[in-house]
Design an enzyme around this catalytic site. Sequence first.
Site, short mmCIF file in Angstrom:
data_model
loop_
_atom_site.label_atom_id
_atom_site.label_comp_id
_atom_site.label_asym_id
_atom_site.label_seq_id
_atom_site.Cartn_x
_atom_site.Cartn_y
_atom_site.Cartn_z
N ASP A 137 14.66 -0.49 0.36
CA ASP A 137 15.47 -0.78 1.52
C ASP A 137 16.54 -1.80 1.10
O ASP A 137 17.51 -1.44 0.45
CB ASP A 137 14.52 -1.31 2.60
CG ASP A 137 15.17 -1.50 3.96
OD1 ASP A 137 15.90 -0.61 4.39
OD2 ASP A 137 14.91 -2.54 4.59
N ASP B 223 4.03 3.18 6.87
CA ASP B 223 3.32 2.90 8.10
C ASP B 223 4.20 2.34 9.20
O ASP B 223 5.29 1.83 8.96
CB ASP B 223 2.22 1.87 7.82
CG ASP B 223 2.79 0.49 7.51
OD1 ASP B 223 3.61 0.40 6.57
OD2 ASP B 223 2.47 -0.48 8.23
N LYS C 12 0.82 -1.20 0.00
CA LYS C 12 0.00 0.00 0.00
C LYS C 12 0.86 1.26 0.00
O LYS C 12 0.41 2.34 -0.38
CB LYS C 12 -0.88 0.03 1.27
CG LYS C 12 -1.75 -1.19 1.44
CD LYS C 12 -2.33 -1.22 2.85
CE LYS C 12 -3.00 -2.53 3.11
NZ LYS C 12 -3.32 -2.69 4.54
N PHE D 82 14.18 4.24 10.75
CA PHE D 82 12.82 3.85 10.37
C PHE D 82 12.02 5.11 10.06
O PHE D 82 12.02 6.06 10.84
CB PHE D 82 12.16 3.03 11.48
CG PHE D 82 10.90 2.34 11.03
CD1 PHE D 82 10.97 1.15 10.33
CD2 PHE D 82 9.66 2.92 11.26
CE1 PHE D 82 9.81 0.52 9.88
CE2 PHE D 82 8.50 2.29 10.82
CZ PHE D 82 8.58 1.09 10.12
N VAL D 83 11.36 5.12 8.93
CA VAL D 83 10.57 6.30 8.55
C VAL D 83 9.09 5.97 8.43
O VAL D 83 8.72 4.84 8.08
CB VAL D 83 11.09 6.92 7.22
CG1 VAL D 83 12.41 7.64 7.44
CG2 VAL D 83 11.23 5.88 6.11
N GLU E 86 7.71 3.19 -6.14
CA GLU E 86 7.85 2.66 -4.79
C GLU E 86 8.02 3.78 -3.77
O GLU E 86 8.62 4.80 -4.06
CB GLU E 86 9.09 1.73 -4.72
CG GLU E 86 8.75 0.27 -4.91
CD GLU E 86 8.15 -0.38 -3.66
OE1 GLU E 86 7.41 0.28 -2.91
OE2 GLU E 86 8.44 -1.57 -3.45
N ASP E 87 7.51 3.54 -2.57
CA ASP E 87 7.72 4.50 -1.49
C ASP E 87 9.18 4.52 -1.05
O ASP E 87 9.80 5.56 -0.94
CB ASP E 87 6.79 4.19 -0.31
CG ASP E 87 6.78 2.70 0.08
OD1 ASP E 87 7.52 1.89 -0.53
OD2 ASP E 87 6.01 2.34 0.99
P1 IMP Z 1 12.99 -4.27 0.73
O1 IMP Z 1 13.62 -3.20 -0.15
O2 IMP Z 1 12.71 -5.54 0.01
O3 IMP Z 1 13.84 -4.51 1.94
O4 IMP Z 1 11.60 -3.79 1.28
C1 IMP Z 1 11.10 -2.54 1.05
C2 IMP Z 1 9.75 -2.42 1.74
O5 IMP Z 1 9.91 -2.50 3.16
C3 IMP Z 1 9.15 -1.06 1.46
O6 IMP Z 1 8.31 -1.08 0.33
C4 IMP Z 1 8.39 -0.77 2.73
O7 IMP Z 1 7.10 -1.32 2.67
C5 IMP Z 1 9.16 -1.50 3.81
N1 IMP Z 1 10.07 -0.57 4.54
C6 IMP Z 1 11.41 -0.55 4.45
N2 IMP Z 1 11.93 0.41 5.24
C7 IMP Z 1 10.88 1.00 5.84
C8 IMP Z 1 10.76 2.10 6.79
O8 IMP Z 1 11.74 2.73 7.24
N3 IMP Z 1 9.50 2.43 7.17
C9 IMP Z 1 8.40 1.77 6.71
N4 IMP Z 1 8.45 0.75 5.84
C10 IMP Z 1 9.69 0.37 5.40
MG MG Z 2 6.02 -1.08 0.43
#
Ligand code: IMP
Ligand code: MG
Length: 201
Positions: A107, A163, A47, A156-157, A103-104
């Site tokens: 990470d 969320d 979301k 953490f944001v 993407e938001d």
């Molecule tokens: P990754 O890049 O596969 O590790 O996962 C990315 C997803 O993890 C993002 O789309 C977010 O939903 C979640 N995420 C990663 N860091 C944060 C954060 O600091 N706050 C909230 N959600 C996060």
């Molecule tokens: Mg996400």
Amino acid sequence: MLRSAYLSDVASVLFGREDIRRRIEELGRTITGDYEGRAPVLISVLKGGSVFLADLIREIALPVSIDYMSISRYGGAAESRGRVRIVKDLDDDIGDRDVIIVEDIVDTGLTLSYLISVLESRNPASVRVCALLDKSVRRIAPLEIRYRGFECPDVFVVGYGLDVRERYRNVPDILAVQDLAAVQADPDLLLSYLPGRPAPA
Ligand code: IMP
Ligand code: MG
């Protein structure tokens, strides 16, 4: 007084709504220039990315379309090596389309690199990534973020779509949560950041 002094140790505004708005305007202009004469489809992963997508498309002067995907992880991102189950697939075929994944935050990059491989197997004309936040120090799976809003520190944001346990996606600013344990123990701690609060200076 005491509570607000305490609150500033828990979280603070990392990117204010006006900075976000200006940056998205720039991203929209760049995308408009890069895709001149074409009609890209912007794909958001539910979301978190939906708030960013909604603002971004209104800064792109092209006949774009949008589509959504919903995924669920097997355990954490690292455990699953990014492999995900598609809970809701795209409505439309992306064959021969120019795809921009919106993407938001990126990470580790594991989820996104898996998603890119899934989408590329459907023979689109191109696939690029547009991410509002790039936590590049945490990257495990290398990937190119063609359009990036901000470099994000390793904290953490929340807010602007992001969320903590499904809350605070409607905070207009992006907050850095210094004390995540405190927010998890008392989920009401960040209520003063909800809409209605004046924009930070
Ligand atoms: P990754 O890049 O596969 O590790 O996962 C990315 C997803 O993890 C993002 O789309 C977010 O939903 C979640 N995420 C990663 N860091 C944060 C954060 O600091 N706050 C909230 N959600 C996060
Ligand atoms: Mg996400």
